[in-house]
Design an enzyme around this catalytic site. Structure first.
Site, PDB file in Angstrom:
ATOM      1  N   ASP A  37       0.786  -1.244   0.000  1.00 27.74           N
ATOM      2  CA  ASP A  37       0.000   0.000   0.000  1.00 27.74           C
ATOM      3  C   ASP A  37       0.817   1.293   0.000  1.00 27.74           C
ATOM      4  O   ASP A  37       0.253   2.362   0.213  1.00 27.74           O
ATOM      5  CB  ASP A  37      -0.971   0.053   1.212  1.00 27.74           C
ATOM      6  CG  ASP A  37      -1.894  -1.142   1.250  1.00 27.74           C
ATOM      7  OD1 ASP A  37      -2.215  -1.654   0.157  1.00 27.74           O
ATOM      8  OD2 ASP A  37      -2.280  -1.559   2.358  1.00 27.74           O
ATOM      9  N   HIS A 252      29.801   6.253  -7.340  1.00 27.62           N
ATOM     10  CA  HIS A 252      28.383   6.447  -7.022  1.00 27.62           C
ATOM     11  C   HIS A 252      28.069   5.941  -5.609  1.00 27.62           C
ATOM     12  O   HIS A 252      27.066   5.273  -5.375  1.00 27.62           O
ATOM     13  CB  HIS A 252      27.481   5.784  -8.081  1.00 27.62           C
ATOM     14  CG  HIS A 252      27.429   6.571  -9.358  1.00 27.62           C
ATOM     15  ND1 HIS A 252      26.782   6.141 -10.485  1.00 27.62           N
ATOM     16  CD2 HIS A 252      27.931   7.785  -9.678  1.00 27.62           C
ATOM     17  CE1 HIS A 252      26.907   7.051 -11.455  1.00 27.62           C
ATOM     18  NE2 HIS A 252      27.610   8.057 -10.983  1.00 27.62           N
ATOM     19  N   ASP A 269      28.385  15.058  -3.942  1.00 27.12           N
ATOM     20  CA  ASP A 269      27.824  15.186  -5.289  1.00 27.12           C
ATOM     21  C   ASP A 269      26.314  15.210  -5.096  1.00 27.12           C
ATOM     22  O   ASP A 269      25.708  14.191  -4.755  1.00 27.12           O
ATOM     23  CB  ASP A 269      28.276  13.994  -6.145  1.00 27.12           C
ATOM     24  CG  ASP A 269      27.817  14.100  -7.598  1.00 27.12           C
ATOM     25  OD1 ASP A 269      26.902  14.891  -7.898  1.00 27.12           O
ATOM     26  OD2 ASP A 269      28.370  13.358  -8.435  1.00 27.12           O
ATOM     27  N   ASP A 280      23.497  19.313 -10.901  1.00 17.48           N
ATOM     28  CA  ASP A 280      24.413  18.198 -10.629  1.00 17.48           C
ATOM     29  C   ASP A 280      25.782  18.778 -10.275  1.00 17.48           C
ATOM     30  O   ASP A 280      26.590  19.052 -11.150  1.00 17.48           O
ATOM     31  CB  ASP A 280      24.476  17.306 -11.881  1.00 17.48           C
ATOM     32  CG  ASP A 280      25.369  16.087 -11.688  1.00 17.48           C
ATOM     33  OD1 ASP A 280      25.811  15.832 -10.556  1.00 17.48           O
ATOM     34  OD2 ASP A 280      25.612  15.392 -12.696  1.00 17.48           O
ATOM     35  N   HIS A 359      36.081   8.166 -15.178  1.00 17.74           N
ATOM     36  CA  HIS A 359      34.752   8.458 -15.740  1.00 17.74           C
ATOM     37  C   HIS A 359      34.879   9.559 -16.777  1.00 17.74           C
ATOM     38  O   HIS A 359      35.966  10.134 -16.972  1.00 17.74           O
ATOM     39  CB  HIS A 359      33.764   8.842 -14.633  1.00 17.74           C
ATOM     40  CG  HIS A 359      34.209   9.999 -13.781  1.00 17.74           C
ATOM     41  ND1 HIS A 359      34.163  11.307 -14.221  1.00 17.74           N
ATOM     42  CD2 HIS A 359      34.711  10.045 -12.521  1.00 17.74           C
ATOM     43  CE1 HIS A 359      34.598  12.097 -13.258  1.00 17.74           C
ATOM     44  NE2 HIS A 359      34.960  11.367 -12.218  1.00 17.74           N
ATOM     45  N   HIS A 363      28.415  15.366 -19.072  1.00 19.00           N
ATOM     46  CA  HIS A 363      27.236  14.824 -19.758  1.00 19.00           C
ATOM     47  C   HIS A 363      26.204  15.927 -19.907  1.00 19.00           C
ATOM     48  O   HIS A 363      26.261  16.949 -19.221  1.00 19.00           O
ATOM     49  CB  HIS A 363      26.656  13.643 -18.962  1.00 19.00           C
ATOM     50  CG  HIS A 363      26.437  13.932 -17.500  1.00 19.00           C
ATOM     51  ND1 HIS A 363      25.321  14.586 -17.028  1.00 19.00           N
ATOM     52  CD2 HIS A 363      27.213  13.700 -16.400  1.00 19.00           C
ATOM     53  CE1 HIS A 363      25.411  14.715 -15.711  1.00 19.00           C
ATOM     54  NE2 HIS A 363      26.555  14.203 -15.300  1.00 19.00           N
ATOM     55  N   HIS A 370      21.412  12.649 -16.230  1.00 15.95           N
ATOM     56  CA  HIS A 370      22.152  12.256 -17.432  1.00 15.95           C
ATOM     57  C   HIS A 370      21.153  12.435 -18.560  1.00 15.95           C
ATOM     58  O   HIS A 370      20.367  11.539 -18.861  1.00 15.95           O
ATOM     59  CB  HIS A 370      22.651  10.818 -17.340  1.00 15.95           C
ATOM     60  CG  HIS A 370      23.776  10.665 -16.348  1.00 15.95           C
ATOM     61  ND1 HIS A 370      24.472   9.510 -16.175  1.00 15.95           N
ATOM     62  CD2 HIS A 370      24.340  11.565 -15.483  1.00 15.95           C
ATOM     63  CE1 HIS A 370      25.407   9.679 -15.249  1.00 15.95           C
ATOM     64  NE2 HIS A 370      25.343  10.916 -14.811  1.00 15.95           N
ATOM     65  N   GLU A 393      33.153  17.735 -15.043  1.00 16.17           N
ATOM     66  CA  GLU A 393      33.409  17.087 -13.762  1.00 16.17           C
ATOM     67  C   GLU A 393      34.633  16.181 -13.751  1.00 16.17           C
ATOM     68  O   GLU A 393      34.514  14.975 -13.557  1.00 16.17           O
ATOM     69  CB  GLU A 393      32.170  16.297 -13.325  1.00 16.17           C
ATOM     70  CG  GLU A 393      31.576  15.376 -14.391  1.00 16.17           C
ATOM     71  CD  GLU A 393      30.356  14.611 -13.865  1.00 16.17           C
ATOM     72  OE1 GLU A 393      30.497  13.956 -12.825  1.00 16.17           O
ATOM     73  OE2 GLU A 393      29.286  14.689 -14.489  1.00 16.17           O
ATOM     74  N   TYR A 397      41.081  10.029  -8.258  1.00 18.33           N
ATOM     75  CA  TYR A 397      40.707   9.128  -7.160  1.00 18.33           C
ATOM     76  C   TYR A 397      41.857   8.147  -6.940  1.00 18.33           C
ATOM     77  O   TYR A 397      42.235   7.422  -7.861  1.00 18.33           O
ATOM     78  CB  TYR A 397      39.434   8.350  -7.521  1.00 18.33           C
ATOM     79  CG  TYR A 397      38.338   9.251  -8.079  1.00 18.33           C
ATOM     80  CD1 TYR A 397      37.408   9.864  -7.235  1.00 18.33           C
ATOM     81  CD2 TYR A 397      38.263   9.509  -9.449  1.00 18.33           C
ATOM     82  CE1 TYR A 397      36.430  10.706  -7.747  1.00 18.33           C
ATOM     83  CE2 TYR A 397      37.294  10.354  -9.964  1.00 18.33           C
ATOM     84  CZ  TYR A 397      36.378  10.951  -9.119  1.00 18.33           C
ATOM     85  OH  TYR A 397      35.425  11.783  -9.628  1.00 18.33           O
ATOM     86  N   ARG A 414      36.556  15.290  -6.823  1.00 20.32           N
ATOM     87  CA  ARG A 414      35.850  15.635  -8.058  1.00 20.32           C
ATOM     88  C   ARG A 414      35.344  17.066  -7.895  1.00 20.32           C
ATOM     89  O   ARG A 414      34.950  17.464  -6.794  1.00 20.32           O
ATOM     90  CB  ARG A 414      34.678  14.670  -8.314  1.00 20.32           C
ATOM     91  CG  ARG A 414      33.848  15.028  -9.539  1.00 20.32           C
ATOM     92  CD  ARG A 414      32.975  13.868 -10.054  1.00 20.32           C
ATOM     93  NE  ARG A 414      31.921  13.453  -9.155  1.00 20.32           N
ATOM     94  CZ  ARG A 414      31.908  12.347  -8.432  1.00 20.32           C
ATOM     95  NH1 ARG A 414      32.942  11.519  -8.476  1.00 20.32           N
ATOM     96  NH2 ARG A 414      30.901  12.045  -7.642  1.00 20.32           N
ATOM     97  N   GLU A 416      32.620  19.473  -9.912  1.00 18.93           N
ATOM     98  CA  GLU A 416      31.603  19.384 -10.973  1.00 18.93           C
ATOM     99  C   GLU A 416      30.754  20.644 -10.999  1.00 18.93           C
ATOM    100  O   GLU A 416      30.153  21.027  -9.995  1.00 18.93           O
ATOM    101  CB  GLU A 416      30.697  18.164 -10.726  1.00 18.93           C
ATOM    102  CG  GLU A 416      29.567  18.053 -11.731  1.00 18.93           C
ATOM    103  CD  GLU A 416      28.762  16.767 -11.606  1.00 18.93           C
ATOM    104  OE1 GLU A 416      28.690  16.217 -10.471  1.00 18.93           O
ATOM    105  OE2 GLU A 416      28.206  16.317 -12.618  1.00 18.93           O
TER     106      GLU A 416
HETATM  107  N1  GLY Z   1      25.751  12.718 -10.058  1.00 16.39           N
HETATM  108  C1  GLY Z   1      26.072  11.825 -11.103  1.00 16.39           C
HETATM  109  C2  GLY Z   1      27.022  12.412 -12.043  1.00 16.39           C
HETATM  110  O1  GLY Z   1      27.766  13.288 -11.674  1.00 16.39           O
HETATM  111  O2  GLY Z   1      27.039  12.095 -13.188  1.00 16.39           O
HETATM  112 MN    MN Z   2      27.345  14.597 -10.082  1.00 12.98          MN
HETATM  113 MN    MN Z   3      27.393  14.614 -13.386  1.00 17.24          MN
END
Ligand code: GLY
Ligand code: MN
Ligand code: MN
Length: 447
Positions: A37, A252, A269, A280, A359, A363, A370, A393, A397, A414, A416
């Site tokens: 529910d 992540h 992040d 983001d 990475h 994006h 994304h 970004e 690491y 990072r 970003e």
């Molecule tokens: N927060 C996910 C990324 O930076 O793509």
């Molecule tokens: Mn991010």
């Molecule tokens: Mn991102």
């Protein structure tokens, strides 16, 4: 707030691009059960939202440019298509339990569609709505149940007695044309995205001011979410990442269960979802407010790579060119520090840097974090255009098991930001949150 007239204009622009005799079908999202529910917070399908601004589940949008173009009228005129919204009917009992519905009677005025029908009538109405069309566009592969409904309508048309009806012979993916539209943001979308960015900047500042050794990562997440909600952004655009120390090396990471330790860096992040649009942002800062020498060295390397990449992310530049620049700077720095060895050329060619920057540089950003849109056209990296919004970004690491001097281990960084490509270059939507070492330390000194 994006006005309803803009959603109508989007439908018109879409239909003007499709050949005459096209039908389009787009389904809304559905509620997702989380057990007995209760449901997860409803998240609208972003393509459906882009075309309607309607935030209820169990709805479909149908559009046709068949009838109105058959007479030779201009398909790019304001009357270039006919639209039908299928939605949940008003229902007192359901509304007492689950909340008010727009309902069929209100839908035409509220959403500027031509007709509205109950969602329960969709299956029966679909064959006639698709009859005599040359092609039907929908989002191929996105939902098996929706596809089954459309294929069964086509089968009804094909099996009509004495071929009295005609099924579209062509099924076309709606994604390329629709997602190309979504990639270029309108003035109203940019305003909303700036607001999502502003709220997210305030949230990051709030977390920096709350951070200190002993605080738990999830408490910083709480500070972030508090700021989002108090500013009108009810949900984050994605699960908030708060990684302290070596946790920052998990890209992540969302467990957010560790306590901050003196001497750790903290990577956050986090971005708000404001009126459907995502921000983001990532910032990395010291738990105790002061960077160590090693942390500062690596931090400035990431920052330089980001700033120089951003200079390339202007009209005509590509993600690939900006990535190459960021990689060159990161590689050069890592070689100087003895973290990589050998020549710049060999390291770039052999992609040794992938061990530390694993990475992409960024994006598209929009209704999805994304976001949709092609990165390459005919195999070539596409040049950036005004109206695109993207993230930048870079990161470094260094996990505990890396083959480097101990002093570098356990550092994850990072940085970003979100940028809008403009005629003149780009605008950083997320500039309000401190980014240089001096600015971060100055803010944290206020704690
Ligand atoms: N927060 C996910 C990324 O930076 O793509
Ligand atoms: Mn991010
Ligand atoms: Mn991102």
């Amino acid at each position: 707030m994006i006005p309803q007239s803009e959603y109508l204009q989007r439908r018109q622009r879409l239909m003007a691009q499709l050949p005459q005799g096209s039908a389009v079908l787009v389904a809304s999202g559905v509620n997702q059960s989380r057990g007995n529910d209760t449901e997860f917070p409803f998240s609208q399908d972003s393509d459906f939202y882009y075309l309607t601004g309607f935030n209820e589940p169990n709805a479909w949008l149908y559009m046709s440019n068949f009838a109105l173009n058959a007479d030779g009228s201009d398909p790019s005129s304001s009357q270039n298509h006919h639209s039908v919204l299928f939605c949940q009917p008003k229902d007192k009992a359901m509304e007492i339990w689950h909340g008010l519905r727009l309902g069929v009677e209100q839908a035409c005025d509220a959403l500027l569609v031509d007709e509205a029908m109950e969602i329960d009538d969709l299956e029966e109405a679909l064959p006639e709505l698709l009859n005599n069309h040359a092609q039907v566009y929908f989002l191929l592969g996105s939902n098996g149940d929706d596809e089954a409904l459309i294929f069964s309508a086509l089968q009804v048309l094909r099996s009509a007695p004495k071929q009295s009806k005609s099924a579209p012979s062509c099924i076309v993916d709606l994604a390329p044309v629709l997602h190309e539209m979504r990639l270029i943001k309108s003035a109203a979308e940019i305003q909303v995205m700036q607001k999502a960015a502003d709220i997210s900047c305030e949230a990051h500042k709030r977390a920096m001011l709350y951070a200190k050794p002993g605080v738990y990562e999830y408490q910083l997440e709480g500070e972030i979410l508090h700021e989002f909600v108090m500013s009108g952004a009810r949900t984050p655009a994605y699960n908030t990442i708060v990684g302290s120390g070596v946790n920052a090396c998990i890209l992540h990471y969302t467990n957010n269960h560790s306590a901050l330790k003196d001497g750790d860096l903290v990577l956050i992040d986090a971005g708000a979802n404001y009126q459907g649009y995502a921000a983001d942002i990532t910032r990395t800062f010291p738990a105790n407010g002061k960077f160590t020498e090693e942390q500062a060295t690596l931090y400035n390397l990431v920052l330089q790579s980001q700033l120089q990449a951003m200079e390339i992310l202007v009209p005509g530049g590509t993600f690939k060119q900006a990535t190459d620049k960021a990689v060159e700077i990161i590689c050069t720095g890592l070689i100087e520090l003895g973290i990589l060895s050998g020549s710049l050329e060999d390291n770039v060619k052999n992609m040794t840097w992938r061990a530390f920057f694993m990475h992409g540089l960024g994006h598209w950003l929009g209704l999805n974090v994304h976001d949709v849109g092609m990165y390459k056209i005919n195999g070539e990296d596409r040049p950036l255009q005004p109206g695109m919004v993207l993230t930048v970004e870079p990161g470094i690491y260094i996990d505990h098991d890396a083959d480097v001097e101990d002093k570098w281990k356990g550092i994850g960084i990072r940085i970003e930001d979100n940028i809008l490509i403009t005629e003149q270059g780009n605008v950083v939507l997320t500039a309000a949150v401190p980014k240089t070492i001096a600015d971060i330390e100055a803010l944290m000194a206020q704690r």
